[in-house]
Design a protein around this motif. Sequence first.
Motif, mmCIF file in Angstrom:
data_model
loop_
_atom_site.group_PDB
_atom_site.id
_atom_site.type_symbol
_atom_site.label_atom_id
_atom_site.label_comp_id
_atom_site.label_asym_id
_atom_site.label_seq_id
_atom_site.Cartn_x
_atom_site.Cartn_y
_atom_site.Cartn_z
ATOM 1 N N ARG A 143 -21.134 -15.321 -2.695
ATOM 2 C CA ARG A 143 -20.504 -14.220 -3.421
ATOM 3 C C ARG A 143 -19.086 -14.609 -3.847
ATOM 4 O O ARG A 143 -18.566 -15.621 -3.399
ATOM 5 C CB ARG A 143 -20.526 -12.958 -2.547
ATOM 6 C CG ARG A 143 -21.932 -12.371 -2.432
ATOM 7 C CD ARG A 143 -22.020 -11.185 -1.521
ATOM 8 N NE ARG A 143 -23.408 -10.717 -1.420
ATOM 9 C CZ ARG A 143 -23.864 -9.896 -0.491
ATOM 10 N NH1 ARG A 143 -23.027 -9.422 0.435
ATOM 11 N NH2 ARG A 143 -25.136 -9.536 -0.470
ATOM 12 N N PRO A 144 -18.462 -13.780 -4.720
ATOM 13 C CA PRO A 144 -17.191 -14.197 -5.326
ATOM 14 C C PRO A 144 -16.088 -14.576 -4.353
ATOM 15 O O PRO A 144 -15.218 -15.381 -4.694
ATOM 16 C CB PRO A 144 -16.799 -12.966 -6.158
ATOM 17 C CG PRO A 144 -18.094 -12.318 -6.514
ATOM 18 C CD PRO A 144 -18.970 -12.530 -5.315
ATOM 19 N N GLU A 145 -16.098 -14.009 -3.128
ATOM 20 C CA GLU A 145 -15.041 -14.348 -2.181
ATOM 21 C C GLU A 145 -15.028 -15.848 -1.880
ATOM 22 O O GLU A 145 -13.976 -16.430 -1.627
ATOM 23 C CB GLU A 145 -15.225 -13.572 -0.869
ATOM 24 C CG GLU A 145 -15.201 -12.060 -1.010
ATOM 25 C CD GLU A 145 -16.519 -11.503 -1.485
ATOM 26 O OE1 GLU A 145 -17.598 -11.957 -1.030
ATOM 27 O OE2 GLU A 145 -16.484 -10.617 -2.363
ATOM 28 N N ARG A 146 -16.210 -16.477 -1.878
ATOM 29 C CA ARG A 146 -16.296 -17.908 -1.592
ATOM 30 C C ARG A 146 -16.557 -18.723 -2.856
ATOM 31 O O ARG A 146 -16.167 -19.879 -2.948
ATOM 32 C CB ARG A 146 -17.404 -18.188 -0.569
ATOM 33 C CG ARG A 146 -17.142 -17.592 0.803
ATOM 34 C CD ARG A 146 -18.036 -18.196 1.867
ATOM 35 N NE ARG A 146 -17.616 -19.553 2.221
ATOM 36 C CZ ARG A 146 -18.358 -20.637 2.034
ATOM 37 N NH1 ARG A 146 -19.544 -20.538 1.485
ATOM 38 N NH2 ARG A 146 -17.910 -21.830 2.384
ATOM 39 N N TYR A 147 -17.275 -18.147 -3.802
ATOM 40 C CA TYR A 147 -17.613 -18.856 -5.033
ATOM 41 C C TYR A 147 -17.204 -18.016 -6.240
ATOM 42 O O TYR A 147 -18.028 -17.356 -6.862
ATOM 43 C CB TYR A 147 -19.114 -19.170 -5.067
ATOM 44 C CG TYR A 147 -19.469 -20.418 -4.296
ATOM 45 C CD1 TYR A 147 -19.579 -21.642 -4.928
ATOM 46 C CD2 TYR A 147 -19.665 -20.367 -2.916
ATOM 47 C CE1 TYR A 147 -19.882 -22.792 -4.222
ATOM 48 C CE2 TYR A 147 -19.967 -21.513 -2.193
ATOM 49 C CZ TYR A 147 -20.074 -22.711 -2.851
ATOM 50 O OH TYR A 147 -20.359 -23.851 -2.142
ATOM 51 N N PRO A 148 -15.904 -18.039 -6.594
ATOM 52 C CA PRO A 148 -15.444 -17.260 -7.753
ATOM 53 C C PRO A 148 -15.789 -17.899 -9.095
ATOM 54 O O PRO A 148 -15.600 -17.271 -10.133
ATOM 55 C CB PRO A 148 -13.932 -17.213 -7.552
ATOM 56 C CG PRO A 148 -13.621 -18.472 -6.789
ATOM 57 C CD PRO A 148 -14.806 -18.710 -5.891
ATOM 58 N N LEU A 149 -16.237 -19.135 -9.087
ATOM 59 C CA LEU A 149 -16.550 -19.842 -10.321
ATOM 60 C C LEU A 149 -17.672 -19.123 -11.084
ATOM 61 O O LEU A 149 -18.460 -18.390 -10.499
ATOM 62 C CB LEU A 149 -16.984 -21.277 -9.989
ATOM 63 C CG LEU A 149 -15.896 -22.151 -9.334
ATOM 64 C CD1 LEU A 149 -16.520 -23.352 -8.676
ATOM 65 C CD2 LEU A 149 -14.879 -22.578 -10.360
ATOM 66 N N PRO A 150 -17.706 -19.308 -12.429
ATOM 67 C CA PRO A 150 -16.901 -20.224 -13.249
ATOM 68 C C PRO A 150 -15.580 -19.644 -13.769
ATOM 69 O O PRO A 150 -14.705 -20.386 -14.178
ATOM 70 C CB PRO A 150 -17.832 -20.539 -14.415
ATOM 71 C CG PRO A 150 -18.653 -19.302 -14.570
ATOM 72 C CD PRO A 150 -18.861 -18.758 -13.183
ATOM 73 N N THR A 151 -15.418 -18.293 -13.760
ATOM 74 C CA THR A 151 -14.219 -17.723 -14.374
ATOM 75 C C THR A 151 -13.421 -16.850 -13.404
ATOM 76 O O THR A 151 -12.593 -16.051 -13.843
ATOM 77 C CB THR A 151 -14.591 -16.893 -15.628
ATOM 78 O OG1 THR A 151 -15.391 -15.756 -15.220
ATOM 79 C CG2 THR A 151 -15.338 -17.730 -16.646
ATOM 80 N N GLY A 152 -13.661 -16.990 -12.110
ATOM 81 C CA GLY A 152 -12.874 -16.263 -11.121
ATOM 82 C C GLY A 152 -13.474 -14.951 -10.669
ATOM 83 O O GLY A 152 -12.942 -14.315 -9.758
#
Length: 471
Positions: free
Chosen positions: A112-121
């Motif tokens: 999830r975004p907390e660990r994998y914010p890619l590609p645009t945050g």
Amino acid sequence: MALPLLLIALLCNAGSEDSEDCGSEECVLEALQPIHTCGEWCKGAESATCTINQSLMPCRGSFCETSCLRWSRSVLADLRTLKVTCREFSDFASYPRGASICKEECLLPEIRPERYPLPTGVGLLCRPDSCDPAVQQRYGSVAWAKTPGVVELECPCNWFGSDCQDDWVPVLRVEKHALGAFQLLHLHVEPHLWHRLMKDYRPGSIVRLQHLDANGVAREQPYALGFGSDGAEGRLEILTGPPPEGLNSVVVEVAHAVRQLAPGPVQGLFVNPAIAGFFNGHYRFLFESLASTPEVRRVVLVSSGVGLSGVKAALLQLLGKPMDWPLEIHLFYGLRDVMDLPYKELLESWVLAGHLSLTLLVSGQRQGVEGVLQDAVERGVATTKMLASNADALPASLRRLLPSGRLYPQQALAIELAAGSLRSASLRDTAVVICGRYELLRDTPTALQAVCRLDEASCAALAKERIFTNI
């Protein structure tokens, strides 16, 4: 004007480890140019940097800065004819125009975004109104030609989320051993194909189990391998547990199917070659890093649940191919019922031989084992009691992270480093390997930072070098 520009250049370059010498007027003027919003001007200027136009693609923080090449291939190009390369896919370098931010129910907690914010945050991207990735090989077919937010993936591509099938190896037969909520599975494949699966194996490597759903769409579930290329030819070992709740059914479809398999021959289940492995913040793999850092004299493994399979693989190599200098090895492992402890006999033999110090954090049933395994349970109990009786001896930054009841492996490790048997250790001489649930991956680095005795910058730098995960 040359002098002020030179001063600006020196100020801009100060403290930068990777900046090139930029003292010329032309270089400084180029550096002072504002970063423009990405747009049509990017065509033919692929080497330029631009800021993502958030009316077309949401972004956050530093991830809003991109290259014109990425913008051209993600937004300006005709996505009906474009193919995303495997390198772009595995680097999370594509953000197709019209794609949506994946909903929480579409992603395993670890990605999830907390660990994998890619590609645009803002997190990984999905096909609109779907849990399917925005980039897939099947989108190259005519049926998807006018669908917004999708783009074709170029195969071969063996990476998380890829639906390329060219390297699928069929699973022929399954052996299954129940350990309470855990299931230990041995997957049998053709021996000559097994060597292809294990070609890039490292301790901590992941295999993706795949099947085709009712609509012919590839669905996958990742598992850490329990042993490596020295294991039995033609056999793969994985450890499974109940899938996380609250996820979309397509995300856990394979996990449920694997747990429902009957022992014996199987059809329609496939496995991809091993990928990844335990790596640090510099993307260096565990054993390559250990071999070049003789100052590390201790390896601590922190695990819970099915993460023990990946830890077992690391232990097999640590003990089977030791370094040229002695290493202390410690394992902190959390589970609900000690009777369900996987690899019980193997762990017991390692402890008896003096190869391993074991601490078990058991939240439920603690009875049913004897000898060194019961000692490991009692060691976990003693650490919990230390928290209750001697909390004031712990750093305030650590106390804020500790629960009032159950103690988890990452917290037990931090307590031992702060006031217990490992208080003489530090990240200078210790590598930490993490394999388990999302909470373990999230909280262990924070707990280690809380007991670090150096300044904040030094602690962060050491954590980047000494902490290893496989996802």
